[in-house]
Design an enzyme around this catalytic site. Structure first.
Site, PDB file in Angstrom:
ATOM      1  N   CYS A 178      95.677 120.388  41.511  1.00 18.24           N
ATOM      2  CA  CYS A 178      95.012 121.514  40.852  1.00 18.24           C
ATOM      3  C   CYS A 178      95.612 122.859  41.251  1.00 18.24           C
ATOM      4  O   CYS A 178      96.076 123.035  42.363  1.00 18.24           O
ATOM      5  CB  CYS A 178      93.539 121.553  41.237  1.00 18.24           C
ATOM      6  SG  CYS A 178      92.684 120.012  41.090  1.00 18.24           S
ATOM      7  N   ARG A 208     102.498 121.623  39.376  1.00 19.98           N
ATOM      8  CA  ARG A 208     101.738 120.927  40.413  1.00 19.98           C
ATOM      9  C   ARG A 208     101.079 119.657  39.865  1.00 19.98           C
ATOM     10  O   ARG A 208     100.636 118.812  40.628  1.00 19.98           O
ATOM     11  CB  ARG A 208     100.649 121.866  40.955  1.00 19.98           C
ATOM     12  CG  ARG A 208     101.198 123.070  41.675  1.00 19.98           C
ATOM     13  CD  ARG A 208     100.128 124.108  41.900  1.00 19.98           C
ATOM     14  NE  ARG A 208      99.156 123.698  42.889  1.00 19.98           N
ATOM     15  CZ  ARG A 208      99.226 123.998  44.184  1.00 19.98           C
ATOM     16  NH1 ARG A 208     100.224 124.710  44.619  1.00 19.98           N
ATOM     17  NH2 ARG A 208      98.301 123.596  45.018  1.00 19.98           N
ATOM     18  N   TRP A 210      93.500 118.442  38.250  1.00 21.47           N
ATOM     19  CA  TRP A 210      94.034 117.075  38.378  1.00 21.47           C
ATOM     20  C   TRP A 210      92.843 116.236  38.801  1.00 21.47           C
ATOM     21  O   TRP A 210      92.315 116.412  39.902  1.00 21.47           O
ATOM     22  CB  TRP A 210      95.141 117.072  39.428  1.00 21.47           C
ATOM     23  CG  TRP A 210      95.906 115.800  39.520  1.00 21.47           C
ATOM     24  CD1 TRP A 210      96.971 115.429  38.754  1.00 21.47           C
ATOM     25  CD2 TRP A 210      95.695 114.735  40.457  1.00 21.47           C
ATOM     26  NE1 TRP A 210      97.431 114.196  39.163  1.00 21.47           N
ATOM     27  CE2 TRP A 210      96.663 113.744  40.204  1.00 21.47           C
ATOM     28  CE3 TRP A 210      94.791 114.510  41.491  1.00 21.47           C
ATOM     29  CZ2 TRP A 210      96.753 112.572  40.931  1.00 21.47           C
ATOM     30  CZ3 TRP A 210      94.871 113.340  42.218  1.00 21.47           C
ATOM     31  CH2 TRP A 210      95.852 112.382  41.928  1.00 21.47           C
ATOM     32  N   ASN A 224      89.789 123.833  44.115  1.00 20.46           N
ATOM     33  CA  ASN A 224      90.742 122.776  44.483  1.00 20.46           C
ATOM     34  C   ASN A 224      90.226 122.124  45.745  1.00 20.46           C
ATOM     35  O   ASN A 224      89.731 122.809  46.631  1.00 20.46           O
ATOM     36  CB  ASN A 224      92.125 123.350  44.824  1.00 20.46           C
ATOM     37  CG  ASN A 224      92.806 123.926  43.628  1.00 20.46           C
ATOM     38  OD1 ASN A 224      92.346 123.762  42.513  1.00 20.46           O
ATOM     39  ND2 ASN A 224      93.908 124.612  43.865  1.00 20.46           N
ATOM     40  N   GLY A 225      90.430 120.808  45.849  1.00 25.93           N
ATOM     41  CA  GLY A 225      90.002 120.103  47.052  1.00 25.93           C
ATOM     42  C   GLY A 225      88.899 119.125  46.729  1.00 25.93           C
ATOM     43  O   GLY A 225      88.634 118.827  45.558  1.00 25.93           O
ATOM     44  N   GLU A 284     113.952 105.059  48.305  1.00 30.59           N
ATOM     45  CA  GLU A 284     113.819 106.342  47.625  1.00 30.59           C
ATOM     46  C   GLU A 284     114.261 106.217  46.160  1.00 30.59           C
ATOM     47  O   GLU A 284     113.629 106.780  45.265  1.00 30.59           O
ATOM     48  CB  GLU A 284     114.624 107.410  48.384  1.00 30.59           C
ATOM     49  CG  GLU A 284     114.732 108.767  47.713  1.00 30.59           C
ATOM     50  CD  GLU A 284     113.403 109.441  47.401  1.00 30.59           C
ATOM     51  OE1 GLU A 284     112.345 108.969  47.857  1.00 30.59           O
ATOM     52  OE2 GLU A 284     113.426 110.447  46.656  1.00 30.59           O
ATOM     53  N   LYS A 312     111.916 106.942  42.846  1.00 34.82           N
ATOM     54  CA  LYS A 312     112.290 107.882  41.774  1.00 34.82           C
ATOM     55  C   LYS A 312     112.120 107.201  40.419  1.00 34.82           C
ATOM     56  O   LYS A 312     111.576 107.777  39.490  1.00 34.82           O
ATOM     57  CB  LYS A 312     113.741 108.346  41.914  1.00 34.82           C
ATOM     58  CG  LYS A 312     114.040 109.353  42.984  1.00 34.82           C
ATOM     59  CD  LYS A 312     113.500 110.742  42.774  1.00 34.82           C
ATOM     60  CE  LYS A 312     112.126 110.910  43.349  1.00 34.82           C
ATOM     61  NZ  LYS A 312     111.978 111.168  44.727  1.00 34.82           N
ATOM     62  N   GLU A 315     108.350 106.597  39.512  1.00 40.19           N
ATOM     63  CA  GLU A 315     107.644 107.862  39.268  1.00 40.19           C
ATOM     64  C   GLU A 315     107.857 108.397  37.856  1.00 40.19           C
ATOM     65  O   GLU A 315     106.913 108.811  37.217  1.00 40.19           O
ATOM     66  CB  GLU A 315     108.213 108.948  40.197  1.00 40.19           C
ATOM     67  CG  GLU A 315     107.595 109.061  41.533  1.00 40.19           C
ATOM     68  CD  GLU A 315     108.163 110.254  42.265  1.00 40.19           C
ATOM     69  OE1 GLU A 315     109.359 110.225  42.619  1.00 40.19           O
ATOM     70  OE2 GLU A 315     107.422 111.220  42.492  1.00 40.19           O
ATOM     71  N   HIS A 338     112.189  85.266  51.561  1.00 39.71           N
ATOM     72  CA  HIS A 338     110.905  84.927  52.193  1.00 39.71           C
ATOM     73  C   HIS A 338     109.755  85.113  51.208  1.00 39.71           C
ATOM     74  O   HIS A 338     108.606  85.247  51.628  1.00 39.71           O
ATOM     75  CB  HIS A 338     110.704  85.752  53.462  1.00 39.71           C
ATOM     76  CG  HIS A 338     111.756  85.472  54.490  1.00 39.71           C
ATOM     77  ND1 HIS A 338     111.810  84.291  55.183  1.00 39.71           N
ATOM     78  CD2 HIS A 338     112.825  86.186  54.888  1.00 39.71           C
ATOM     79  CE1 HIS A 338     112.867  84.303  55.987  1.00 39.71           C
ATOM     80  NE2 HIS A 338     113.507  85.445  55.830  1.00 39.71           N
ATOM     81  N   LYS A 389     102.516 117.677  42.091  1.00 34.09           N
ATOM     82  CA  LYS A 389     103.602 118.115  42.971  1.00 34.09           C
ATOM     83  C   LYS A 389     103.125 118.243  44.416  1.00 34.09           C
ATOM     84  O   LYS A 389     103.770 117.759  45.323  1.00 34.09           O
ATOM     85  CB  LYS A 389     104.168 119.439  42.458  1.00 34.09           C
ATOM     86  CG  LYS A 389     105.361 119.946  43.249  1.00 34.09           C
ATOM     87  CD  LYS A 389     106.566 119.040  43.054  1.00 34.09           C
ATOM     88  CE  LYS A 389     107.732 119.414  43.921  1.00 34.09           C
ATOM     89  NZ  LYS A 389     108.684 118.302  44.074  1.00 34.09           N
TER      90      LYS A 389
HETATM   91  C1  F6R Z   1     108.210 111.896  45.171  1.00 31.48           C
HETATM   92  C2  F6R Z   1     107.382 112.966  45.655  1.00 31.48           C
HETATM   93  C3  F6R Z   1     106.252 112.626  46.563  1.00 31.48           C
HETATM   94  C4  F6R Z   1     106.262 113.604  47.739  1.00 31.48           C
HETATM   95  C5  F6R Z   1     105.033 113.383  48.632  1.00 31.48           C
HETATM   96  C6  F6R Z   1     105.054 114.298  49.846  1.00 31.48           C
HETATM   97  O1  F6R Z   1     109.217 112.369  44.351  1.00 31.48           O
HETATM   98  O2  F6R Z   1     107.601 114.076  45.346  1.00 31.48           O
HETATM   99  O3  F6R Z   1     106.323 111.312  47.011  1.00 31.48           O
HETATM  100  O4  F6R Z   1     107.444 113.415  48.456  1.00 31.48           O
HETATM  101  O5  F6R Z   1     103.880 113.622  47.894  1.00 31.48           O
HETATM  102  O6  F6R Z   1     105.072 115.629  49.464  1.00 31.48           O
HETATM  103  P1  F6R Z   1     105.463 116.773  50.472  1.00 31.48           P
HETATM  104  O7  F6R Z   1     106.899 116.586  50.825  1.00 31.48           O
HETATM  105  O8  F6R Z   1     105.215 118.032  49.727  1.00 31.48           O
HETATM  106  O9  F6R Z   1     104.590 116.626  51.677  1.00 31.48           O
END
Ligand code: F6R
Length: 603
Positions: free
Chosen positions: A2, A28, A74, A98-99, A476, A480, A483, A499, A598
């Site tokens: 949010c 975000r 959100w 927010n929260g 990673e 990606k 996501e 396994h 984000k």
């Molecule tokens: C993946 C992504 C998330 C963040 C995670 C931690 O592309 O962006 O997995 O890496 O939410 O976020 P930060 O680094 O802001 O603590």
């Protein structure tokens, strides 16, 4: 997650300013949005499910206002719909929030007993009713806020309007970010600084259990007991910002392409004068053990860090998911360093884990991208990554910048412990200085990535395999892909496959793997052949020319031969590109993938 913006202005421009702020906060992640503003002493509220463009269609732009609040939601409590969208209004109080109010059920029951009824399923409406309840009792917004801080449990950043105070905007904060900013003619509240950067770069940080009162001319800060606070005015360094996409179709690709520069900017202060610069890094050799705590992509960066800290500097490292670490039994002492990695510096789980560790007698180090963010302010020591503003939800340049710092820490510790000789360290530094020469051609291989993406984008699942460092990087890569393309991508340590998971491999299964370690490559190759024998198609990323000759490999991305310290930066580029190109072919909303935010500021 949010976003909040609030405006108290000398100009009648609050509505466009709020909408502009909301657009900046779009990255975000959100699923509904809304706005409330004063118009001739009455509060007008417009809110809707969907994008800001949907909200704009419902706003009467003939109206003007000088004071209001806006929100991107959100969904946490209750589905994404118009009723649950913010702002919420109860009695004379209107808020955006927010929260999460953790005791909202208990508060709701108490308020219902006092005659309140609720339209939405949100905790925010309960927070709003609680504020109204105390306002009705005391006839004072500040007393209502103080009572709210005393009674509400959980996290909140709140922007508040009171029907009877058309010139005043209130802000309240606990465990969810909120800044207050000032330009010549307008005062603001916002979830983060980019939301107001168009108007000002000067801002103040609200700390937990503080509140602020803003009018068009004044800003006053208070602690939870109502004592006036003096705050330091901060100035945001906008030089690192990349506020628009330029000629790129998406932020994600723009941010991927920026990596040669952002990695170098991050490393440069520690490399420019050779070993003397490297010595500016914290001394990790003082510690018996390191815990790295992070979430998502930052956690993957931590895994890469663990590999180098253990292999080269012989320091044992645990890499822990913050959501687990915050509740598990901890084994901490002054001989343990805890490193927190975060792009946003606001991730709720990471922040909560940090607050827990701060109660113990051990040192904390942050590797953080957003300056003055909550985590950066709480850790004992911070190293900032210089990735600049990362807008795309899928993290790319922040990841490589985090890895860059961890590699330097490992290099310095290895040198201090005489595990690497001076000339070896200097050779790695020299290679870092020429990293761009290896990255630029890799970033240019777009048609190669496109060709493979076309072979993969209709798959129902994709496997990622690797061993050691390659396994960390594959995790990673798999994240990606899932996501932004929504293809279930399973990542396994290659040796673990038989396994259990190999039961999923069948004719036409697609496997992406990397082999960059001469000791482990033969092992991974034999695991790959096991998948081939069951009909899989194999896409290999490697710096080992010999492996490219293997007839079981269907497609190869050949990387330059470098020191292992450069390998993470090279392997990750094809993985980022494949995710991007596949998502593009699947017509996904690349910068704003579904359900994701984000900055994850709730637990
Ligand atoms: C993946 C992504 C998330 C963040 C995670 C931690 O592309 O962006 O997995 O890496 O939410 O976020 P930060 O680094 O802001 O603590």
């Amino acid at each position: 997650m949010c976003g909040i913006i609030g405006v108290a202005s000398k100009k009648e421009q609050a509505i466009p300013m709020i909408l502009q702020g909301l657009k900046t906060l779009e990255y975000r992640g959100y699923d509904s949005s809304g706005i409330a503003y004063f118009k001739e002493n009455q509060i007008v509220i417009t809110k809707t499910k969907g994008r800001i463009s949907d909200l704009e269609q419902q706003i009467n732009f003939k109206e003007t206002s000088s004071l209001g609040i806006g929100h991107t939601r959100w969904a946490t409590h209750g589905e994404a719909n118009q009723v649950n969208a913010h702002p919420h209004q109860v009695g004379k109080i209107t808020i955006v929030h927010n929260g999460i109010i953790e005791n909202y059920q208990e508060l709701k029951a108490k308020l219902q007993e006092n005659g309140y009824s609720f339209l939405s399923s949100t905790d925010t409406e309960v927070a709003c009713a609680l504020l109204d309840f105390y306002y009705e009792k005391t006839n004072s917004v500040t007393q209502a806020i103080q009572a709210f801080i005393h009674e509400a449990k959980g996290s909140y950043a709140i922007g508040l309007l009171c029907q009877e105070e058309p010139d005043t905007l209130y802000a309240i904060k606990k465990d969810s970010p909120l800044i207050v900013a000032a330009s010549n003619d307008t005062n603001f509240i916002a979830s983060d600084i980019p939301a107001v950067l168009e108007y000002t770069s000067s801002y103040y940080v609200l700390e937990d259990e503080e509140y602020a009162i803003l009018t068009k001319d004044h800003i006053t800060f208070y602690d939870k007991g109502g004592k006036v606070l003096t705050k330091e005015e901060k100035h945001y360094d906008a030089s690192l910002e990349s506020p628009n996409k330029g000629s790129y179709p998406h932020y994600m690709i723009k941010e991927m392409m920026e990596q040669p520069d952002t990695i170098w900017k991050t490393m440069q202060p520690f490399l420019e004068n050779g070993l003397a610069s490297l010595a500016k890094l914290p001394d990790l050799t003082k510690y018996d053990r390191i815990d790295i705590v992070a979430c998502g992509t930052a956690w993957h960066a931590g895994l890469v860090g663990k590999y180098f800290l253990e292999e080269y500097a012989a320091i044992p490292v645990d890499v822990c998911l913050a959501s687990e670490y915050r509740y598990k039994r901890l084994f901490l002492s002054p001989k343990v360093l805890v490193i927190f990695i975060s792009q946003s510096g606001e991730t709720a789980d990471t922040l909560a884990a940090l607050k827990r560790v701060k109660e113990e007698a051990c040192h904390t180090l942050g590797i953080i991208n957003v300056k003055d963010s909550s985590i950066a302010r709480v850790v004992d020591q911070v190293i900032y990554t210089k990735a600049g503003c990362e807008i795309a939800v899928a993290s790319t340049k922040a990841f490589t910048a985090q890895v860059a710092i961890l590699l330097l820490l490992a290099l310095q510790a290895a040198y201090q412990k005489n595990l690497m000789e001076e000339k070896q360290v200097l050779a790695v530094i020299e290679e870092f200085k020429h990293l761009k020469d290896h990255l630029t051609p890799l970033l240019a291989k777009r048609s190669e990535y496109q060709k493979i993406a076309k072979e993969l984008y209709k798959q129902e699942d994709i496997f990622y395999l690797g061993r050691g460092l390659d396994y960390d990087l594959m995790m990673e890569g798999a994240l990606k892909l899932k996501e932004i393309s929504y293809i279930p991508s399973v990542c396994y340590a290659a040796g673990e496959l038989k396994h259990g998971t190999i039961s999923l491999v069948q004719e036409e299964t697609r496997v992406i793997a990397s082999c960059t370690n001469p000791l482990l490559d033969p092992k991974t190759m034999s695991n790959l052949k096991e998948t081939k024998a069951r009909g899989a198609k194999i896409y290999l990323i490697t710096n080992n020319v010999e492996l490219t000759k293997d007839k079981d490999i269907d497609s190869v991305f050949l990387l330059d031969q470098t020191s292992e310290f450069l390998v993470p930066f090279l392997v990750i580029i094809p993985l980022q590109f494949l995710a991007y190109k596949i998502a593009l072919l699947r017509q996904c909303d690349i910068d704003k993938p579904r359900n994701l935010a984000k900055a994850v500021t709730v637990e």
